[in-house]
Design an enzyme around this catalytic site. Sequence first.
Site, mmCIF file in Angstrom:
data_model
loop_
_atom_site.group_PDB
_atom_site.id
_atom_site.type_symbol
_atom_site.label_atom_id
_atom_site.label_comp_id
_atom_site.label_asym_id
_atom_site.label_seq_id
_atom_site.Cartn_x
_atom_site.Cartn_y
_atom_site.Cartn_z
ATOM 1 C CG HIS A 1 -2.132 -0.778 1.281
ATOM 2 N ND1 HIS A 1 -2.014 -2.007 1.365
ATOM 3 C CD2 HIS A 1 -3.372 -0.605 0.712
ATOM 4 C CE1 HIS A 1 -3.254 -2.465 1.186
ATOM 5 N NE2 HIS A 1 -4.153 -1.590 0.709
ATOM 6 C CE LYS B 1 -4.132 -0.497 4.409
ATOM 7 N NZ LYS B 1 -5.480 0.209 4.979
HETATM 8 N N1 NAI Z 1 -12.912 -1.012 2.069
HETATM 9 C C1 NAI Z 1 -12.412 -0.432 1.049
HETATM 10 O O1 NAI Z 1 -12.549 -0.874 -0.487
HETATM 11 C C2 NAI Z 1 -11.398 0.711 1.165
HETATM 12 C C3 NAI Z 1 -11.490 0.979 2.638
HETATM 13 N N2 NAI Z 1 -10.280 2.167 2.644
HETATM 14 C C4 NAI Z 1 -10.289 2.434 4.226
HETATM 15 O O2 NAI Z 1 -11.052 3.588 4.593
HETATM 16 C C5 NAI Z 1 -10.486 4.269 5.555
HETATM 17 C C6 NAI Z 1 -9.928 6.056 4.853
HETATM 18 O O3 NAI Z 1 -8.929 5.773 4.045
HETATM 19 P P1 NAI Z 1 -8.400 6.892 3.362
HETATM 20 O O4 NAI Z 1 -9.444 7.518 2.552
HETATM 21 O O5 NAI Z 1 -7.382 6.447 2.524
HETATM 22 O O6 NAI Z 1 -7.841 7.853 4.520
HETATM 23 P P2 NAI Z 1 -7.606 9.529 4.608
HETATM 24 O O7 NAI Z 1 -6.793 9.527 5.943
HETATM 25 O O8 NAI Z 1 -7.047 9.901 3.223
HETATM 26 O O9 NAI Z 1 -9.114 9.900 4.706
HETATM 27 C C7 NAI Z 1 -10.035 9.825 5.865
HETATM 28 C C8 NAI Z 1 -10.650 10.840 6.287
HETATM 29 O O10 NAI Z 1 -11.396 10.737 7.275
HETATM 30 C C9 NAI Z 1 -11.449 12.021 7.995
HETATM 31 N N3 NAI Z 1 -11.909 11.615 9.403
HETATM 32 C C10 NAI Z 1 -11.435 10.842 10.351
HETATM 33 N N4 NAI Z 1 -12.342 11.061 11.307
HETATM 34 C C11 NAI Z 1 -13.444 11.659 10.893
HETATM 35 C C12 NAI Z 1 -14.546 11.952 11.674
HETATM 36 N N5 NAI Z 1 -14.934 11.183 12.960
HETATM 37 N N6 NAI Z 1 -15.632 12.366 10.732
HETATM 38 C C13 NAI Z 1 -15.527 12.930 9.611
HETATM 39 N N7 NAI Z 1 -14.206 12.618 9.032
HETATM 40 C C14 NAI Z 1 -13.462 12.006 9.678
HETATM 41 C C15 NAI Z 1 -10.232 12.525 7.995
HETATM 42 O O11 NAI Z 1 -9.958 13.742 8.366
HETATM 43 C C16 NAI Z 1 -9.952 12.257 6.437
HETATM 44 O O12 NAI Z 1 -10.122 13.522 5.871
HETATM 45 C C17 NAI Z 1 -9.162 3.589 5.948
HETATM 46 O O13 NAI Z 1 -9.503 2.659 6.887
HETATM 47 C C18 NAI Z 1 -8.858 2.582 4.663
HETATM 48 O O14 NAI Z 1 -8.074 1.392 4.894
HETATM 49 C C19 NAI Z 1 -9.727 2.741 1.874
HETATM 50 C C20 NAI Z 1 -9.692 2.342 0.536
HETATM 51 C C21 NAI Z 1 -10.733 1.206 -0.046
HETATM 52 O O1 LIG Z 2 -6.107 2.143 3.122
HETATM 53 C C1 LIG Z 2 -6.453 1.898 1.717
HETATM 54 O O2 LIG Z 2 -5.880 2.449 0.908
HETATM 55 C C2 LIG Z 2 -7.314 0.414 1.676
HETATM 56 N N1 LIG Z 2 -7.662 0.031 2.709
HETATM 57 C C3 LIG Z 2 -8.284 -1.333 2.663
HETATM 58 C C4 LIG Z 2 -7.836 -2.265 3.437
HETATM 59 O O3 LIG Z 2 -7.140 -2.006 4.456
HETATM 60 O O4 LIG Z 2 -7.695 -3.406 3.056
HETATM 61 C C5 LIG Z 2 -8.878 -1.557 1.331
HETATM 62 C C6 LIG Z 2 -7.806 -1.314 0.168
HETATM 63 O O5 LIG Z 2 -6.662 -2.180 0.583
HETATM 64 C C7 LIG Z 2 -7.330 0.232 0.395
#
Ligand code: NAI
Ligand SMILES: O=C(O)C1=N[C@H](C(=O)O)C[C@H](O)C1
Length: 251
Positions: A136, A140
């Site tokens: 990643h 992350k």
């Molecule tokens: N299930 C999936 O397919 C995917 C899951 N993810 C997951 O999504 C999560 C976010 O990932 P990213 O966007 O890369 O992180 P990021 O750090 O770019 O974005 C997270 C956002 O949430 C905000 N945030 C934090 N606490 C908050 C709250 N209480 N209320 C509102 N906003 C809040 C932050 O300020 C930030 O803007 C991670 O856990 C990641 O692993 C990411 C990509 C795909």
């Molecule tokens: O943080 C990410 O970027 C992602 N988070 C998810 C994970 O922890 O599996 C999904 C994807 O891998 C992207």
Amino acid sequence: MGDTLRVAVIGAKGRIGSEAVRAVEAAAGMELVAALGRGDDLGELTRTGAQVAVELTHPDSVMENLEFCVRNGIHGVVGTTGWTDERLARLTGWLAESPGTGVLIAPNFSIGAVLTMRFAAQAARFFESAEVIELHHPTKADAPSGTATRTAQLIAEARRAADLPPQPDATTTGLPGARGADVDGVHVHSVRVRGLLAHQEVLLGGQGETLTIRHDSLHHSSFMPGILLAARKVTGTPGLTFGLENYLDLD
Ligand SMILES: NC(=O)C1=CN([C@@H]2O[C@H](COP(=O)(O)OP(=O)(O)OC[C@H]3O[C@@H](n4cnc5c(N)ncnc54)[C@H](O)[C@@H]3O)[C@@H](O)[C@H]2O)C=CC1
Ligand SMILES: O=C(O)C1=N[C@H](C(=O)O)C[C@H](O)C1
């Protein structure tokens, strides 16, 4: 309100959240009614009549956000990582007090990653060895990734069902961490490298052969069809669903 689905995004300024905002805005039959960032008032969700909240924040934030949603009858589509049995039990408890409300937690919304998990689980019983490497971006927060953790759990379940013995591994000495994290008896290795987004390899090995299953998410748009599908399905799927595969007709 008509037939248009009223959708909110929590974590709207983040990497995946900002992509989700654009996807919901562009989606047929959906209206983006709220886009919340850190510190914003969750009351905006009820004031705007959100029916579904897409939760894409941080493991430290997700529980508070979901408790609010479920207690207010707002369905949840959750991509945020960090799920433990204890957290799932708390969420299940809130859902039991809010009949009709649904939450989907998807370790990964991309179809390729969902299929990787499925194929790895199918293959696991045929191989002595199975390890997971997830790669990643270095921004992350969590390791191992939610996807790798789930993949390892599914492999472990398949090995148990097939009565396979523990994996061969003669390591008795070396540096701590060199063999990665142990998830249910399956080693998971986390790589963080600038330029990467989200990638995973499952390495399976048997006598004289290996099988590698690899998936690459090259852009956050890879997660959007899954998020939109989940937002449409969750309103008719009460209770907790773990894994997007449950919303897909895979078998
Ligand atoms: N299930 C999936 O397919 C995917 C899951 N993810 C997951 O999504 C999560 C976010 O990932 P990213 O966007 O890369 O992180 P990021 O750090 O770019 O974005 C997270 C956002 O949430 C905000 N945030 C934090 N606490 C908050 C709250 N209480 N209320 C509102 N906003 C809040 C932050 O300020 C930030 O803007 C991670 O856990 C990641 O692993 C990411 C990509 C795909
Ligand atoms: O943080 C990410 O970027 C992602 N988070 C998810 C994970 O922890 O599996 C999904 C994807 O891998 C992207």
